[in-house]
Design a protein around this motif. Structure first.
Motif, PDB file in Angstrom:
ATOM      1  N   LYS A  25      57.443  42.623 -20.545  1.00 41.61           N
ATOM      2  CA  LYS A  25      57.792  43.637 -19.557  1.00 41.61           C
ATOM      3  C   LYS A  25      59.269  43.530 -19.183  1.00 41.61           C
ATOM      4  O   LYS A  25      59.986  44.525 -19.123  1.00 41.61           O
ATOM      5  CB  LYS A  25      56.913  43.415 -18.332  1.00 41.61           C
ATOM      6  CG  LYS A  25      56.819  44.577 -17.400  1.00 41.61           C
ATOM      7  CD  LYS A  25      55.622  44.326 -16.514  1.00 41.61           C
ATOM      8  CE  LYS A  25      55.762  44.981 -15.171  1.00 41.61           C
ATOM      9  NZ  LYS A  25      54.649  44.662 -14.294  1.00 41.61           N
ATOM     10  N   ASP A  83      62.447  46.226 -19.982  1.00 35.62           N
ATOM     11  CA  ASP A  83      63.121  46.899 -18.878  1.00 35.62           C
ATOM     12  C   ASP A  83      64.626  46.747 -19.049  1.00 35.62           C
ATOM     13  O   ASP A  83      65.115  45.658 -19.332  1.00 35.62           O
ATOM     14  CB  ASP A  83      62.727  46.248 -17.543  1.00 35.62           C
ATOM     15  CG  ASP A  83      61.492  46.902 -16.981  1.00 35.62           C
ATOM     16  OD1 ASP A  83      60.977  47.803 -17.652  1.00 35.62           O
ATOM     17  OD2 ASP A  83      61.056  46.517 -15.891  1.00 35.62           O
ATOM     18  N   HIS A  88      67.391  51.152 -10.083  1.00 33.38           N
ATOM     19  CA  HIS A  88      66.716  52.216 -10.829  1.00 33.38           C
ATOM     20  C   HIS A  88      65.652  52.909  -9.966  1.00 33.38           C
ATOM     21  O   HIS A  88      65.552  54.117  -9.905  1.00 33.38           O
ATOM     22  CB  HIS A  88      66.092  51.613 -12.085  1.00 33.38           C
ATOM     23  CG  HIS A  88      65.412  52.620 -12.961  1.00 33.38           C
ATOM     24  ND1 HIS A  88      64.747  52.280 -14.100  1.00 33.38           N
ATOM     25  CD2 HIS A  88      65.275  53.955 -12.851  1.00 33.38           C
ATOM     26  CE1 HIS A  88      64.233  53.358 -14.663  1.00 33.38           C
ATOM     27  NE2 HIS A  88      64.548  54.383 -13.921  1.00 33.38           N
ATOM     28  N   ARG A  89      64.856  52.079  -9.271  1.00 34.23           N
ATOM     29  CA  ARG A  89      63.784  52.641  -8.452  1.00 34.23           C
ATOM     30  C   ARG A  89      64.329  53.450  -7.284  1.00 34.23           C
ATOM     31  O   ARG A  89      63.825  54.516  -6.957  1.00 34.23           O
ATOM     32  CB  ARG A  89      62.916  51.517  -7.891  1.00 34.23           C
ATOM     33  CG  ARG A  89      61.902  51.024  -8.883  1.00 34.23           C
ATOM     34  CD  ARG A  89      61.084  49.919  -8.285  1.00 34.23           C
ATOM     35  NE  ARG A  89      60.646  49.034  -9.344  1.00 34.23           N
ATOM     36  CZ  ARG A  89      60.733  47.720  -9.299  1.00 34.23           C
ATOM     37  NH1 ARG A  89      61.249  47.119  -8.239  1.00 34.23           N
ATOM     38  NH2 ARG A  89      60.307  46.990 -10.303  1.00 34.23           N
ATOM     39  N   SER A  90      65.371  52.887  -6.638  1.00 36.01           N
ATOM     40  CA  SER A  90      65.849  53.547  -5.430  1.00 36.01           C
ATOM     41  C   SER A  90      66.785  54.707  -5.743  1.00 36.01           C
ATOM     42  O   SER A  90      66.827  55.679  -4.997  1.00 36.01           O
ATOM     43  CB  SER A  90      66.581  52.544  -4.540  1.00 36.01           C
ATOM     44  OG  SER A  90      65.837  51.365  -4.424  1.00 36.01           O
ATOM     45  N   PRO A 144      67.280  56.730  -8.921  1.00 37.70           N
ATOM     46  CA  PRO A 144      67.068  57.080 -10.329  1.00 37.70           C
ATOM     47  C   PRO A 144      68.216  57.908 -10.908  1.00 37.70           C
ATOM     48  O   PRO A 144      68.522  57.783 -12.098  1.00 37.70           O
ATOM     49  CB  PRO A 144      65.755  57.856 -10.310  1.00 37.70           C
ATOM     50  CG  PRO A 144      65.432  58.130  -8.889  1.00 37.70           C
ATOM     51  CD  PRO A 144      66.173  57.155  -8.062  1.00 37.70           C
ATOM     52  N   ASP A 145      68.866  58.716 -10.070  1.00 36.06           N
ATOM     53  CA  ASP A 145      69.947  59.541 -10.607  1.00 36.06           C
ATOM     54  C   ASP A 145      71.177  58.703 -10.921  1.00 36.06           C
ATOM     55  O   ASP A 145      71.784  58.822 -11.990  1.00 36.06           O
ATOM     56  CB  ASP A 145      70.317  60.647  -9.616  1.00 36.06           C
ATOM     57  CG  ASP A 145      69.160  61.612  -9.450  1.00 36.06           C
ATOM     58  OD1 ASP A 145      68.414  61.784 -10.447  1.00 36.06           O
ATOM     59  OD2 ASP A 145      68.992  62.152  -8.348  1.00 36.06           O
ATOM     60  N   LYS A 153      71.347  56.570 -14.088  1.00 34.60           N
ATOM     61  CA  LYS A 153      71.741  57.150 -15.372  1.00 34.60           C
ATOM     62  C   LYS A 153      73.167  56.739 -15.731  1.00 34.60           C
ATOM     63  O   LYS A 153      73.512  56.587 -16.907  1.00 34.60           O
ATOM     64  CB  LYS A 153      71.626  58.677 -15.321  1.00 34.60           C
ATOM     65  CG  LYS A 153      70.163  59.111 -15.464  1.00 34.60           C
ATOM     66  CD  LYS A 153      69.976  60.585 -15.188  1.00 34.60           C
ATOM     67  CE  LYS A 153      68.502  60.913 -15.020  1.00 34.60           C
ATOM     68  NZ  LYS A 153      68.276  62.035 -14.133  1.00 34.60           N
ATOM     69  N   ALA A 176      55.768  48.570  -6.564  1.00 31.75           N
ATOM     70  CA  ALA A 176      57.157  48.925  -6.863  1.00 31.75           C
ATOM     71  C   ALA A 176      57.244  49.657  -8.193  1.00 31.75           C
ATOM     72  O   ALA A 176      58.133  50.472  -8.410  1.00 31.75           O
ATOM     73  CB  ALA A 176      58.008  47.663  -6.903  1.00 31.75           C
ATOM     74  N   ASN A 177      56.290  49.373  -9.096  1.00 33.96           N
ATOM     75  CA  ASN A 177      56.297  50.029 -10.400  1.00 33.96           C
ATOM     76  C   ASN A 177      56.098  51.532 -10.305  1.00 33.96           C
ATOM     77  O   ASN A 177      56.366  52.253 -11.249  1.00 33.96           O
ATOM     78  CB  ASN A 177      55.179  49.451 -11.279  1.00 33.96           C
ATOM     79  CG  ASN A 177      55.564  48.103 -11.841  1.00 33.96           C
ATOM     80  OD1 ASN A 177      56.740  47.834 -12.058  1.00 33.96           O
ATOM     81  ND2 ASN A 177      54.586  47.254 -12.046  1.00 33.96           N
ATOM     82  N   LYS A 217      57.627  53.503  -8.422  1.00 33.13           N
ATOM     83  CA  LYS A 217      58.900  54.177  -8.165  1.00 33.13           C
ATOM     84  C   LYS A 217      59.767  54.157  -9.408  1.00 33.13           C
ATOM     85  O   LYS A 217      59.655  53.240 -10.206  1.00 33.13           O
ATOM     86  CB  LYS A 217      59.626  53.478  -7.002  1.00 33.13           C
ATOM     87  CG  LYS A 217      58.948  53.756  -5.675  1.00 33.13           C
ATOM     88  CD  LYS A 217      59.854  53.428  -4.505  1.00 33.13           C
ATOM     89  CE  LYS A 217      59.995  51.936  -4.304  1.00 33.13           C
ATOM     90  NZ  LYS A 217      60.744  51.561  -3.120  1.00 33.13           N
ATOM     91  N   PRO A 218      60.661  55.025  -9.666  1.00 34.47           N
ATOM     92  CA  PRO A 218      60.939  56.239  -8.908  1.00 34.47           C
ATOM     93  C   PRO A 218      59.957  57.369  -9.256  1.00 34.47           C
ATOM     94  O   PRO A 218      59.628  57.539 -10.419  1.00 34.47           O
ATOM     95  CB  PRO A 218      62.342  56.618  -9.368  1.00 34.47           C
ATOM     96  CG  PRO A 218      62.449  56.051 -10.733  1.00 34.47           C
ATOM     97  CD  PRO A 218      61.579  54.846 -10.790  1.00 34.47           C
ATOM     98  N   GLU A 246      60.920  61.054 -11.796  1.00 34.52           N
ATOM     99  CA  GLU A 246      62.204  60.752 -12.429  1.00 34.52           C
ATOM    100  C   GLU A 246      62.597  61.851 -13.403  1.00 34.52           C
ATOM    101  O   GLU A 246      63.754  62.202 -13.538  1.00 34.52           O
ATOM    102  CB  GLU A 246      62.124  59.412 -13.159  1.00 34.52           C
ATOM    103  CG  GLU A 246      63.491  58.880 -13.537  1.00 34.52           C
ATOM    104  CD  GLU A 246      63.408  57.588 -14.290  1.00 34.52           C
ATOM    105  OE1 GLU A 246      62.295  57.219 -14.705  1.00 34.52           O
ATOM    106  OE2 GLU A 246      64.451  56.948 -14.466  1.00 34.52           O
ATOM    107  N   GLY A 249      53.315  48.563 -15.451  1.00 36.48           N
ATOM    108  CA  GLY A 249      54.706  49.020 -15.555  1.00 36.48           C
ATOM    109  C   GLY A 249      54.803  50.116 -16.600  1.00 36.48           C
ATOM    110  O   GLY A 249      53.929  50.247 -17.462  1.00 36.48           O
TER     111      GLY A 249
END
Lengths: 549, 409, 366
Positions: B189, B193, B359-361, B363-364, B367, C168-169, C171-172, C175, C240
């Motif tokens: 995983k 990522d 990335h999570r918070s 996402p834009d 990039k 948490a997975n 998020k986002p 997308e 994930g």
């Protein structure tokens, strides 16, 4: 569509054929009756006695006592009965003695004597007149005493039934800790009376009939009018009347003749030897069938879940009863799939078993020369042999078998490395679990299916087990007992009756009778039956306390 | 009648299908060799060397059976070589009498050399794909050793060496915090990522690996060779690049929020390592923000614990003193975390998953950053570490007897 | 048409078991990554509309099978052809689900077993059940529903207790943007599994209380939609995104992550049970519907005689429709959805409803 026409034609032909058949049937039955019973009685006593002798083959237990009666020209009468079926005391006291004591009656002919004897002399409750042979033999052979009078073509049959029979004992197969200790005996009259004593209600109706062309066994259908569904009674009558067997020696004969489906190992008719169980089931709207000569009474319609319930469930607290019923469901699954799951897990799905545990089993299995399935089969068959031998064997050698069984199976086979200890444990648990099912026919049917599950597990692992289980479910869902779906009220799900399935709601909350079984009068109890403590003890009415002191 | 024959025929057919198929997937227990651990090395010819640690059930469960077993070693080890992972697996069956069964494999050892030179990326696919292998299998790196040596070492107390390693990692992750028990799936995983890289615990042999293979090794009270968890390997692009040790390792575990219990040694009045602060509970939150178009990371640690040792007289009954110690603890924890963040930045590898958080918070914004997160953005990133430490209790005593002792002398 | 009736509760159970059936095992809407659960919920919304269309048709003809009323709507010849096409559609989809099922079984547990045998065993059990008619199917479904419910609840507890869920997975969210979400919904989740309830047009006439059909159907779709969305969300948070998109069977991977107290591990059996129960219900309903449809169309009195031949056709079809699993899945995503599911589940029912509306209005006016 030419085939359509063909079929149509054939139907017509069938119809004609059927009609013919029916006609011939009717003729047949006529002939039969004329052969069996030689019509009405003769006026001559000697001729009558000759017929009796001939018909019974001069059997020594048919006793015929000739007497002379009457002060005028004495008339000869004969008293006939079957030894052992009658209570000789009452024959002697109330018939022979009464007649002999009234020696001085003034009568002219047989007819008058008959009237006199019937009205004045016999000191017995139930008497009736018979005038044909069939009836005469029937009553004599069922324990009545026949009085034949010279010059009369009618006879009197007096009920003197009695003789030796087993007394009422404790039930031997359906035991409870709490509850009645009575069980049925072989005599149908006693059995009916036992139920009558529990339900003191005129609506408890009984329909007698005789089944078995040779044995002429007494069979009675019992139900509570007003609770039972009429269609079901009608269906029971119809199926009983369709029985054309020469003999009915046990309730099993009737059970096999009237069940809905034969391609199943599951019992679709319930049987019991407990009067309280019969009473309870009658109150749920079922029909009871009593058969003379067996302590087992049939109850129909039966549903699957019923075989996992005991009368005691209704006598003890509901929470405990529910817990016990859950336990029985668990034992059902263990006894059905225990060895199958073990075989599947150790030969197909070892990844499921925790490593440490797997190592223990693997170490034990290392020396065993057979595949797990064969090992399980050996143990299961051995157990079945032990069980079967245990039932048939004389009671005195009982302990021997248990010693041999325990030593041979328990220890020697493990030490010899033929079976692994884990397998012995699995088979033992399964065996015990199968005896926790309250109903024997259900338990034995589960045991039989267990082998099928083992086979499926040995060939396809859990896939096989699950497929077998789904097939079993589909099979059970397709069964019916007297039209009632076998799996009801679980499926089709009836929420009103779900309180008495695996759960047992308390009596004050158990409102309805099974809907599919009894239709009329579905509600069992009044509203608001929940018991409550006296109001004065409640917190809100604390004031009252001071007054009391 | 015809119907009846048909039914019999169908029944026979089903019986035939079931019995003929009997042997397809069946594996009797005495036909299996249960593998507890696998080691992967690479030899000089560039072939993979796979080492199988196979359990001898009789020698493990032997004690329970009462006599007979328990004499030999708990495991037997075989090695096989092959050009691919699967190849080496099947070569193994030329040496082993039974079917290799991997569903109970709970340890996968990869040699440091292999991890450094070739990386772990290409190895793991064969394991992930195999339905037998558990995704929860623990992965370790053989630190300064061959994977073979780790797998071959016999261990005491826990008879099966693989069990010993896994349990050691579990325990030390829980009560010390310097180690991580990472699973096969966890590593994959993190490898896939883009915003994070894996950390894998190292295991080394202390002593002579040759002696470790002998059963005499576990018959002495002090083992000639023993397995020990040692450090965290950090990866970049799937290759091992460096090791985290000591406080740095623990700092990383703090950030990853894997730590359950640990001991922090605190300085008191200029003397080092005077107070032992035992962390009982902790919680770490990592959050990302974007300021001036640059990502910023906040690591917020909340630790709760007791004072379990003092080596100089400290007035623990005074709440003010405790408050002071709390401040010291915060400082120390912060130092450890910052140390490990610095170390990661130097190595340009985001072992903490800060990138994932961005990335999570955002996402834009990701990039833009995502492409060369590891190389340029991460090493420059501002990390704000906030620690709140609380002392709840001081054990069975308040002030130490040391104060009385000093007073009386 | 068989003389049998099912209750509204049984209809509810059948729809739930059918829609959750195989959709639970397969990766649904994996293109939109973290928002898969949203796509499922949106698909459920579309499913409501589709169900209302089928229900609308049912209200015009509450007592006869669709294979019969299409003949009334389109004329004898056209109606028969369309009815036959629908039967083929049912059989083809039954075969597809059977293939899915067999492939799953073989991949994770029975790799040495031939696909044909694995499929054949299931089809034998299905034929055995289907021969007994809709009542027995419904009752068996009821029991299996309880079993599946117990499995689901205990599975959920196990997954939560083992602590593998990392929200948490999730998020986002969104997308890929709202457009991608809507596209996935319109091309995937609407049809599988929600549009597939078109088979229930064939089962609705068996309902004993026709006024309850709407409520039972919509409730069932809600339950299955929520279940599927929940499972999708759990899969994402456990696995994930990257692992999820590589997993052939995400639910299996999630279950394999469970590790409790050192001995509850590798609960593959959970997956297998769910798989077989779901597969049985879904293929069973398709097979049953194909059988009664054929019997109705060709005036065959004893419809149970058809169960063996149709079972055999489905079995053979399941083997020959694709040469490997990837081909099978790609076919499903690209060809089947556009050229089979879309017209059969949406266009034709809408057209039929329009025709039925005008025909019946004319009748009423007269």
């Amino acid at each position: 569509m030419p085939s359509f026409f063909k079929r149509h034609k054939r139907k017509k032909i069938d119809k004609v054929h059927n009609n013919k058949k029916e006609q011939t049937k009717k003729e047949d039955s006529k002939e039969n009756s004329s052969q069996n019973a030689a019509g009405p009685l003769n006026r001559s006593l000697a001729a009558n006695l000759e017929v009796i002798k001939q018909k019974t083959g001069s059997s020594p237990d048919v006793i015929i006592r000739r007497l002379m009666v009457g002060g005028g020209p004495p008339v000869e009468i004969a008293i006939g009965y079957v030894e052992g079926l009658v209570e000789e005391q009452s024959v002697n006291d109330f018939l022979i003695k009464s007649i002999l004591n009234n020696d001085d009656i003034e009568v002219k002919n047989g007819e008058e004597i008959l009237n006199k004897i019937e009205k004045d002399i016999i000191a017995l409750g139930s008497i009736e007149r018979v005038n044909d042979w069939e009836k005469l033999f029937q009553s004599m052979l069922s324990g009545k005493t026949i009085i034949l009078i010279d010059g009369s073509s009618e006879a009197i049959s007096a009920n003197t039934r009695g003789g030796e029979k087993r007394s009422i004992l404790e039930p031997s197969t359906q035991n409870t800790i709490r509850g009645s200790r009575e069980s049925f005996t072989e005599a149908i009259g006693t059995n009916i009376a036992l139920v009558r004593r529990i339900i003191n209600n005129p609506n408890l109706w009984i329909e007698p009939r005789k089944l078995g062309t040779i044995t002429q066994t007494d069979v009675s259908v019992m139900y509570i009018n007003g609770i039972v569904k009429d269609e079901i009674v009608e269906e029971v009558r119809k199926r009983l009347d369709n029985i054309k067997l020469d003999s009915i020696l046990e309730s099993g004969y009737i059970e096999q003749m009237i069940q809905d489906q034969t391609m199943t190992t599951f019992p679709t008719i319930f049987h019991t030897e407990r009067p309280d169980m019969v009473a309870g089931n009658l109150l749920e709207g079922r029909v009871a069938i009593f058969i003379n000569g067996t302590p087992f009474v049939l109850l129909a319609p039966a549903v699957f879940i019923q075989f996992f319930q005991t009368p005691e469930d209704y006598y003890i607290r509901s929470d405990i009863a529910t817990a016990t019923r859950f336990l029985r469901v668990i034992t059902f699954f263990i006894s059905l799939m225990g060895p199958a799951i073990y075989v599947a897990a150790t030969t197909f799905h070892q990844e499921m078993i925790p490593t440490q545990f797997l190592l223990i089993i693997a170490a034990q299995r290392d020396v065993v020369p057979f595949p797990a399935f064969v090992e399980a089969l050996i143990m299961e068959v051995t157990f079945e042999i032990l069980r079967e031998a245990g039932i048939r064997m004389p009671k005195i050698i009982g302990p021997t078998i248990s010693i041999v069984g325990a030593l041979v199976i328990g220890q020697a086979s493990v030490q010899a490395g033929i079976v692994s200890p884990a397998m012995v444990i699995v088979v033992s648990i399964t065996a015990i679990a199968s005896f926790a099912t309250p109903s024997f026919p259900m338990a034995i049917s589960i045991r039989l299916i267990r082998f099928l599950f083992m086979l499926c597990a040995a060939t396809f692992g859990f896939y096989g087990i699950v497929l077998a289980f789904i097939t079993l479910l589909a099979h059970l869902c397709g069964l019916r007992s007297f039209g009632v779906p076998y799996m009801s009220p679980l499926t089709p799900f009836i929420p009103e009756n779900a309180g008495d399935t695996i759960f047992r709601r308390p009596w004050w909350d158990l409102r309805e009778r099974p809907r599919l079984i009894g239709s009329k009068n579905t509600v069992r109890k009044g509203n608001n039956q929940k018991p409550e403590p006296p109001a004065a003890r409640e917190m809100s009415s604390r004031k009252g306390d001071g007054d009391e002191i | 009648m015809g119907m009846r024959y048909k039914k019999i025929l169908l029944f026979l057919l089903i019986i035939c299908i079931t019995t003929i198929s009997g042997c397809w997937n069946k594996k009797e227990l005495n036909e299996l060799s249960i593998i507890s651990a696998l080691g992967i090395d690479k030899n000089e010819e560039g072939e993979y060397v796979k080492t199988f640690q196979i359990i001898n059930p009789k020698n493990v469960a032997g004690a329970l059976q009462g006599g007979g077993g328990g004499q030999g070693p708990a495991v037997t080890v075989y090695s096989a070589t092959g050009k691919t992972i699967l190849d080496s697996h099947y070569m193994g069956s030329t040496k082993i009498s039974r079917r290799l069964y991997m569903a109970h494999t709970n340890l996968l050892v990869i040699s440091e050399e292999l991890a450094r030179e070739e990386g772990i990326i290409k190895i793991l696919d064969a394991f992930e794909r195999d339905p037998e292998i558990r995704p929860t299998t623990t992965i370790v790196i053989a630190h300064e050793a061959k994977a073979e040596d780790i797998v071959k070492s016999l261990t005491a107390i826990d008879n099966i060496p693989a069990d010993k390693v896994v349990k050691t990692l579990e325990t030390s992750e829980r009560v010390w915090g310097g180690e991580l028990k990472v699973t096969l799936q966890g590593v994959i995983k993190k490898l896939t990522d883009s915003g994070t890289d894996p950390l894998i615990t190292g295991v080394r042999v202390i002593g002579d690996p040759e002696k470790g293979k002998k059963i005499e090794n576990i018959q002495a009270s002090e083992l000639d060779a023993t397995l020990e968890a040692d450090g965290l390997a950090i990866f970049k692009n799937g290759k091992l690049i460096n090791w985290l040790h000591g406080d740095n390792a623990r700092g990383a575990v703090w950030v990853l929020d894997k730590l359950k219990k640990t001991i922090v040694n605190l300085e008191w009045e200029g003397v080092k390592d005077v107070i032992g602060y035992q962390v009982m509970r902790q919680n770490t939150e990592v959050s990302a923000a974007i300021k001036n178009e640059q990502p910023e990371i906040t690591v917020h640690v909340r630790a709760e614990g007791d004072i379990r040792e003092v080596r100089n007289p400290v007035k623990l009954s005074d709440p003010d003193v405790l408050r002071k110690i709390e401040k010291l603890a915060e400082k120390e924890i912060k130092r450890q975390i910052e140390g490990s963040v610095e170390f990661a930045k130097e190595n340009k590898t985001d072992i903490f998953g800060f990138g994932d958080e961005v990335h999570r918070s955002y996402p834009d914004a990701w990039k833009d950053f995502g492409k060369d997160w590891q190389e340029t953005v991460f090493p420059e990133i501002k990390v704000d570490v906030k620690v709140d430490a609380f002392i709840r209790r001081t054990g069975l005593r308040n002030n130490s007897y040391l104060s009385d002792y000093e007073n009386s002398h | 048409m068989e003389q049998a009736k099912i209750s509204a509760y049984q209809l509810f159970v059948l729809i739930v078991m059918f829609t959750v059936g195989s959709a639970l095992m397969l990766p649904l809407a994996s293109e939109v990554k973290q928002s898969a659960w949203l796509a499922i919920l949106l698909g459920m919304g579309g499913g409501f509309l589709l169900y209302l269309i089928y229900h609308g048709l049912y209200q015009y003809y509450p007592n006869i099978l669709p294979t019969e009323y299409v003949q009334k709507l389109l004329g004898k010849t056209f109606g028969r052809v369309l009815g036959f096409i629908y039967i083929l559609y049912f059989m083809y989809l039954a075969a597809r689900v059977l293939r899915d099922f067999g492939e799953m079984l073989l991949t994770f547990a029975y790799e040495d077993t031939p696909l044909f045998i694995a499929n054949a065993l299931l089809i034998i059990v299905i034929v055995y059940t289907v021969r007994k008619g809709i009542e027995v199917i419904a009752r068996t479904g009821e029991l299996l529903f309880v079993l599946a419910g117990l499995l689901a609840i205990s599975g959920l507890i196990l997954i939560i207790a083992s602590g593998v869920i990392d929200t948490a997975n999730l998020k986002p969210v969104l997308e890929k943007g709202l457009g991608a979400l809507l596209k996935t919904t319109a091309t995937q989740t609407l049809y599988v599994p929600f549009g597939e309830v078109v088979v229930f047009a064939m089962i609705l006439p068996y309902l004993n209380k026709s006024e309850k059909a709407k409520r039972a159907g919509l409730l069932a779709l809600t339950l299955s939609g929520v279940t599927l969305a929940l499972v999708a969300a759990i899969n994402i948070s456990v696995l994930g995104v990257s692992l999820l998109s590589r997993s052939q069977f995400p639910l299996l991977s999630s279950i394999q992550m469970i590790q409790i107290a050192g001995f509850l591990e590798r609960l593959d059996v959970y997956f297998m049970l769910t798989l077989i129960i779901g597969g049985f219900c879904k293929i069973g309903i398709y097979t049953y519907v194909a059988i009664i449809g054929t019997a109705d169309l060709f005036n065959i009195k004893e419809s149970s005689q058809l169960s063996f031949p149709i079972g055999l056709i489905i079995l053979l079809l399941s083997i020959i429709i694709a040469s490997n699993f990837s081909e099978h899945i790609q076919e499903g995503l690209q060809i089947v959805t556009l050229y089979i599911l879309f017209p059969m589940q949406v266009i034709i029912p809408v057209l039929l409803l329009v025709i039925a509306f005008f025909k019946n209005r004319k009748k009423n006016n007269n």
